[in-house]
Motif scaffolding. Structure first.
Motif, PDB file in Angstrom:
ATOM      1  N   PRO A 317      -4.731  -6.100   9.144  1.00  0.00           N
ATOM      2  CA  PRO A 317      -4.294  -7.351   9.769  1.00  0.00           C
ATOM      3  C   PRO A 317      -2.857  -7.743   9.431  1.00  0.00           C
ATOM      4  CG  PRO A 317      -6.503  -7.599   8.885  1.00  0.00           C
ATOM      5  CD  PRO A 317      -5.979  -6.285   8.375  1.00  0.00           C
ATOM      6  N   LEU A 318      -2.297  -7.149   8.383  1.00  0.00           N
ATOM      7  CA  LEU A 318      -0.922  -7.462   7.981  1.00  0.00           C
ATOM      8  C   LEU A 318       0.101  -6.572   8.680  1.00  0.00           C
ATOM      9  CD1 LEU A 318      -1.505  -7.728   4.120  1.00  0.00           C
ATOM     10  CD2 LEU A 318      -1.473  -9.604   5.757  1.00  0.00           C
ATOM     11  N   CYS A 319      -0.360  -5.561   9.391  1.00  0.00           N
ATOM     12  CA  CYS A 319       0.536  -4.544   9.943  1.00  0.00           C
ATOM     13  C   CYS A 319       1.051  -4.870  11.332  1.00  0.00           C
ATOM     14  CB  CYS A 319      -0.161  -3.179   9.964  1.00  0.00           C
ATOM     15  SG  CYS A 319      -0.606  -2.596   8.314  1.00  0.00           S
ATOM     16  N   HIS A 320       0.701  -6.034  11.842  1.00  0.00           N
ATOM     17  CA  HIS A 320       1.265  -6.519  13.112  1.00  0.00           C
ATOM     18  C   HIS A 320       1.051  -5.527  14.244  1.00  0.00           C
ATOM     19  CE1 HIS A 320       3.319  -9.443  15.347  1.00  0.00           C
ATOM     20  NE2 HIS A 320       4.564  -9.028  15.224  1.00  0.00           N
ATOM     21  N   GLU A 321      -0.120  -4.874  14.236  1.00  0.00           N
ATOM     22  CA  GLU A 321      -0.529  -3.952  15.292  1.00  0.00           C
ATOM     23  C   GLU A 321       0.353  -2.710  15.408  1.00  0.00           C
ATOM     24  OE1 GLU A 321      -1.371  -5.895  18.995  1.00  0.00           O
ATOM     25  OE2 GLU A 321      -2.073  -7.710  18.008  1.00  0.00           O
ATOM     26  N   HIS A 322       1.137  -2.418  14.370  1.00  0.00           N
ATOM     27  CA  HIS A 322       1.978  -1.226  14.387  1.00  0.00           C
ATOM     28  C   HIS A 322       1.294  -0.030  13.724  1.00  0.00           C
ATOM     29  CE1 HIS A 322       5.035  -3.958  15.713  1.00  0.00           C
ATOM     30  NE2 HIS A 322       5.940  -3.020  15.743  1.00  0.00           N
ATOM     31  N   ILE A 323       0.169  -0.264  13.075  1.00  0.00           N
ATOM     32  CA  ILE A 323      -0.591   0.815  12.442  1.00  0.00           C
ATOM     33  C   ILE A 323      -2.051   0.663  12.847  1.00  0.00           C
ATOM     34  CG2 ILE A 323      -1.374   1.828  10.266  1.00  0.00           C
ATOM     35  CD1 ILE A 323       1.201   0.938   8.975  1.00  0.00           C
ATOM     36  N   GLN A 324      -2.642   1.735  13.321  1.00  0.00           N
ATOM     37  CA  GLN A 324      -4.049   1.732  13.693  1.00  0.00           C
ATOM     38  C   GLN A 324      -4.855   2.709  12.837  1.00  0.00           C
ATOM     39  OE1 GLN A 324      -5.125  -0.486  15.835  1.00  0.00           O
ATOM     40  NE2 GLN A 324      -3.069  -1.174  16.384  1.00  0.00           N
ATOM     41  N   GLU A 325      -4.220   3.781  12.365  1.00  0.00           N
ATOM     42  CA  GLU A 325      -4.911   4.821  11.617  1.00  0.00           C
ATOM     43  C   GLU A 325      -4.865   4.509  10.130  1.00  0.00           C
ATOM     44  OE1 GLU A 325      -2.384   5.317  13.601  1.00  0.00           O
ATOM     45  OE2 GLU A 325      -3.291   6.164  15.403  1.00  0.00           O
ATOM     46  N   LEU A 326      -6.018   4.469   9.498  1.00  0.00           N
ATOM     47  CA  LEU A 326      -6.089   4.143   8.074  1.00  0.00           C
ATOM     48  C   LEU A 326      -5.418   5.203   7.212  1.00  0.00           C
ATOM     49  CD1 LEU A 326      -9.755   2.801   7.907  1.00  0.00           C
ATOM     50  CD2 LEU A 326      -7.630   1.517   8.201  1.00  0.00           C
ATOM     51  N   ASP A 327      -5.448   6.468   7.657  1.00  0.00           N
ATOM     52  CA  ASP A 327      -4.800   7.526   6.880  1.00  0.00           C
ATOM     53  C   ASP A 327      -3.291   7.324   6.793  1.00  0.00           C
ATOM     54  OD1 ASP A 327      -7.125   8.781   6.211  1.00  0.00           O
ATOM     55  OD2 ASP A 327      -7.029  10.288   7.794  1.00  0.00           O
ATOM     56  N   THR A 328      -2.723   6.590   7.750  1.00  0.00           N
ATOM     57  CA  THR A 328      -1.294   6.276   7.672  1.00  0.00           C
ATOM     58  C   THR A 328      -1.005   5.498   6.400  1.00  0.00           C
ATOM     59  OG1 THR A 328      -1.103   6.185  10.074  1.00  0.00           O
ATOM     60  CG2 THR A 328       0.630   5.102   8.819  1.00  0.00           C
ATOM     61  N   LEU A 329      -1.850   4.525   6.095  1.00  0.00           N
ATOM     62  CA  LEU A 329      -1.676   3.719   4.882  1.00  0.00           C
ATOM     63  C   LEU A 329      -1.825   4.582   3.637  1.00  0.00           C
ATOM     64  CD1 LEU A 329      -3.827   0.633   5.961  1.00  0.00           C
ATOM     65  CD2 LEU A 329      -1.336   0.811   5.976  1.00  0.00           C
ATOM     66  N   ARG A 330      -2.826   5.430   3.627  1.00  0.00           N
ATOM     67  CA  ARG A 330      -3.074   6.256   2.435  1.00  0.00           C
ATOM     68  C   ARG A 330      -1.931   7.246   2.208  1.00  0.00           C
ATOM     69  NH1 ARG A 330      -8.538   6.304   4.849  1.00  0.00           N
ATOM     70  NH2 ARG A 330      -9.846   4.879   3.640  1.00  0.00           N
ATOM     71  N   ARG A 331      -1.449   7.857   3.281  1.00  0.00           N
ATOM     72  CA  ARG A 331      -0.331   8.801   3.132  1.00  0.00           C
ATOM     73  C   ARG A 331       0.897   8.108   2.557  1.00  0.00           C
ATOM     74  NH1 ARG A 331      -1.589  10.107   8.653  1.00  0.00           N
ATOM     75  NH2 ARG A 331      -3.051  11.844   8.758  1.00  0.00           N
ATOM     76  N   SER A 332       1.192   6.917   3.067  1.00  0.00           N
ATOM     77  CA  SER A 332       2.374   6.194   2.593  1.00  0.00           C
ATOM     78  C   SER A 332       2.227   5.774   1.140  1.00  0.00           C
ATOM     79  CB  SER A 332       2.618   4.963   3.474  1.00  0.00           C
ATOM     80  OG  SER A 332       3.008   5.347   4.779  1.00  0.00           O
ATOM     81  N   ALA A 333       1.024   5.366   0.751  1.00  0.00           N
ATOM     82  CA  ALA A 333       0.784   4.977  -0.641  1.00  0.00           C
ATOM     83  C   ALA A 333       0.958   6.168  -1.573  1.00  0.00           C
ATOM     84  CB  ALA A 333      -0.612   4.388  -0.779  1.00  0.00           C
ATOM     85  N   ILE A 334       0.417   7.318  -1.172  1.00  0.00           N
ATOM     86  CA  ILE A 334       0.543   8.530  -1.992  1.00  0.00           C
ATOM     87  C   ILE A 334       1.998   8.952  -2.092  1.00  0.00           C
ATOM     88  CG2 ILE A 334      -0.001  10.996  -2.055  1.00  0.00           C
ATOM     89  CD1 ILE A 334      -2.740  10.243  -0.793  1.00  0.00           C
ATOM     90  N   ARG A 335       2.739   8.869  -0.981  1.00  0.00           N
ATOM     91  CA  ARG A 335       4.158   9.233  -1.008  1.00  0.00           C
ATOM     92  C   ARG A 335       4.946   8.310  -1.926  1.00  0.00           C
ATOM     93  NH1 ARG A 335       5.137   8.970   4.058  1.00  0.00           N
ATOM     94  NH2 ARG A 335       4.772  11.187   4.418  1.00  0.00           N
ATOM     95  N   TYR A 336       4.635   7.016  -1.864  1.00  0.00           N
ATOM     96  CA  TYR A 336       5.305   6.050  -2.749  1.00  0.00           C
ATOM     97  C   TYR A 336       5.101   6.452  -4.214  1.00  0.00           C
ATOM     98  CZ  TYR A 336       5.958   1.851  -5.552  1.00  0.00           C
ATOM     99  OH  TYR A 336       6.349   0.982  -6.549  1.00  0.00           O
ATOM    100  N   LEU A 337       3.855   6.731  -4.589  1.00  0.00           N
ATOM    101  CA  LEU A 337       3.565   7.084  -5.985  1.00  0.00           C
ATOM    102  C   LEU A 337       4.271   8.379  -6.384  1.00  0.00           C
ATOM    103  CD1 LEU A 337      -0.232   6.215  -5.904  1.00  0.00           C
ATOM    104  CD2 LEU A 337       1.564   4.928  -7.081  1.00  0.00           C
ATOM    105  N   LYS A 338       4.330   9.313  -5.466  1.00  0.00           N
ATOM    106  CA  LYS A 338       5.021  10.585  -5.732  1.00  0.00           C
ATOM    107  C   LYS A 338       6.513  10.353  -5.937  1.00  0.00           C
ATOM    108  CE  LYS A 338       5.728  15.177  -3.733  1.00  0.00           C
ATOM    109  NZ  LYS A 338       5.409  16.065  -2.571  1.00  0.00           N
ATOM    110  N   ASN A 339       7.107   9.513  -5.070  1.00  0.00           N
ATOM    111  CA  ASN A 339       8.535   9.228  -5.194  1.00  0.00           C
ATOM    112  C   ASN A 339       8.864   8.477  -6.486  1.00  0.00           C
ATOM    113  OD1 ASN A 339       9.260  10.495  -2.824  1.00  0.00           O
ATOM    114  ND2 ASN A 339       9.313   8.622  -1.596  1.00  0.00           N
ATOM    115  N   GLN A 340       7.964   7.590  -6.901  1.00  0.00           N
ATOM    116  CA  GLN A 340       8.191   6.864  -8.133  1.00  0.00           C
ATOM    117  C   GLN A 340       8.136   7.770  -9.352  1.00  0.00           C
ATOM    118  OE1 GLN A 340       9.132   3.479  -8.107  1.00  0.00           O
ATOM    119  NE2 GLN A 340       9.236   4.141  -5.961  1.00  0.00           N
ATOM    120  N   LYS A 341       7.235   8.735  -9.339  1.00  0.00           N
ATOM    121  CA  LYS A 341       7.127   9.681 -10.459  1.00  0.00           C
ATOM    122  C   LYS A 341       8.343  10.591 -10.527  1.00  0.00           C
ATOM    123  CE  LYS A 341       2.068   9.882 -10.631  1.00  0.00           C
ATOM    124  NZ  LYS A 341       0.871  10.734 -10.438  1.00  0.00           N
TER     125      LYS A 341
END
Length: 343
Positions: A317-341
């Protein structure tokens, strides 16, 4: 027989619209003033109206973009049909454009640099029931005047054409080097447009200074050089494209580190702009309830392992209808953690 009946109904609707307009007998100036009044009652910050012919100029700007940034052609060619307002709405005579300042609400410090304001502070996220009712009443009012209209679906990309262009032509603000429309509050502004079958014009006036010729802060802070020059953009190099519509599946050769800390969207060029640091751009209200309720799941560690049900209820509901696929969120979260490490 059905086709004949449908045609008769359309003809009847058109006659009814014309009759109702004759009953109310408003001059174009009166109609424009009343539209503005109703838009303000609905909660919009400002409103302007332009002849639909002025949307043709946007087609010229689109061609210029293709010439200056050839790599953007696949994206712009795909959306080009949606940008021809007169072809899409041959019955329309005017375009109403309304602004809604998203910066009136705050984004928690812990989310800044990870989640874009254009999504998390959009009206459909921040509005309460009364604000939604007022906003809906504007559409009801247009219908009650016997006007034929279309558009008004905030969050739906390309609703009636180039909204930033329309807002600029209506005098609601200026387009800066990073391609965003700026009002006196800065660039975190939602635009909502309506095509109508009545001729009227309403232009606002502002005293907004243009970008300084020597300023290149937005370009310099773009993580992927999608802003290669003033007033240019290659969406296929933009962080915000790839972690939303691009489903966080980066193309070959696109480095993951270029996405930096952004999980949904990107505000880098806007955050770097001095015109988003002015006093009038400071939030007036606190953090929206939907964001407060989702804070635990917006932590990338929690997001990557969250269930489908949780992500649908708390994050989508926070994505303003720009994201529909839940895996999009998971991929971005994993990438964030990888980039931080990797820092």
């Amino acid at each position: 027989c059905r086709a004949s009946t449908a045609g008769s109904m359309v003809s009847l609707d058109n006659k009814l619209n014309s009759y109702m307009r004759e009953v109310f007998i408003m001059t174009p100036n009166q109609l424009a003033d009343e539209i503005y009044h109703q838009a303000r009652l609905a909660g919009y910050d400002d409103c302007g109206i332009i002849p639909i012919e002025e949307m043709d100029e946007y087609q010229e700007r689109l061609q210029e973009r293709l010439q200056h940034v050839p790599g953007s052609r696949p994206f712009y060619e795909q959306i080009k049909p949606t940008m021809n307002s007169r072809q899409r709405f041959p019955w329309a005579k005017s375009i109403i454009i309304c602004t809604w300042w998203m910066g009136r609400y705050s984004l928690p410090d812990s989310l800044q640099g990870k989640y874009a304001r254009a999504f998390f502070l959009a009206p459909n996220v921040t509005m309460d029931d009364e604000e939604k009712r007022k906003k809906g009443a504007f559409k009801e009012w247009l219908t009650a005047q016997g006007l034929r209209w279309d558009g008004g679906d905030n969050g739906i990309p390309f609703q009636i054409g180039g909204l930033r262009h329309a807002a600029m032509k209506a005098g609601l603000g200026i387009i800066r080097k990073n391609n965003f429309l700026y009002t006196e509050h800065g660039s975190f502004v939602e635009l909502e447009g309506f095509s109508i079958d009545a001729s009227c014009v309403l232009r606002q006036h502002h005293d907004i200074k243009p970008c300084a010729p020597q300023c290149h802060l937005c370009q310099n802070h773009c993580p992927t050089q999608a802003l290669s020059a003033p007033f240019t953009m290659n969406p296929l190099q933009c962080v915000s494209f790839w972690n939303t519509f691009g489903k966080s599946q980066l193309p070959p050769g696109f480095p993951e580190k270029a996405m930096e800390s952004w999980i949904i969207g990107c505000d880098a060029c806007q955050n770097a702009c001095p015109y988003n640091q002015v006093p009038s751009a400071k939030p007036e209200k606190g953090v929206p309830e939907l964001i407060r309720n989702a804070m635990h799941w917006l932590d990338p560690e929690n997001m990557k392992d969250a269930s489908d049900e949780v992500l649908k209820e708390k994050v989508l509901p926070l994505c303003h209808e720009h994201i529909q696929e839940l895996d999009t969120l998971r991929r971005s979260a994993i990438r964030y953690l990888k980039n931080q490490k990797g820092q």
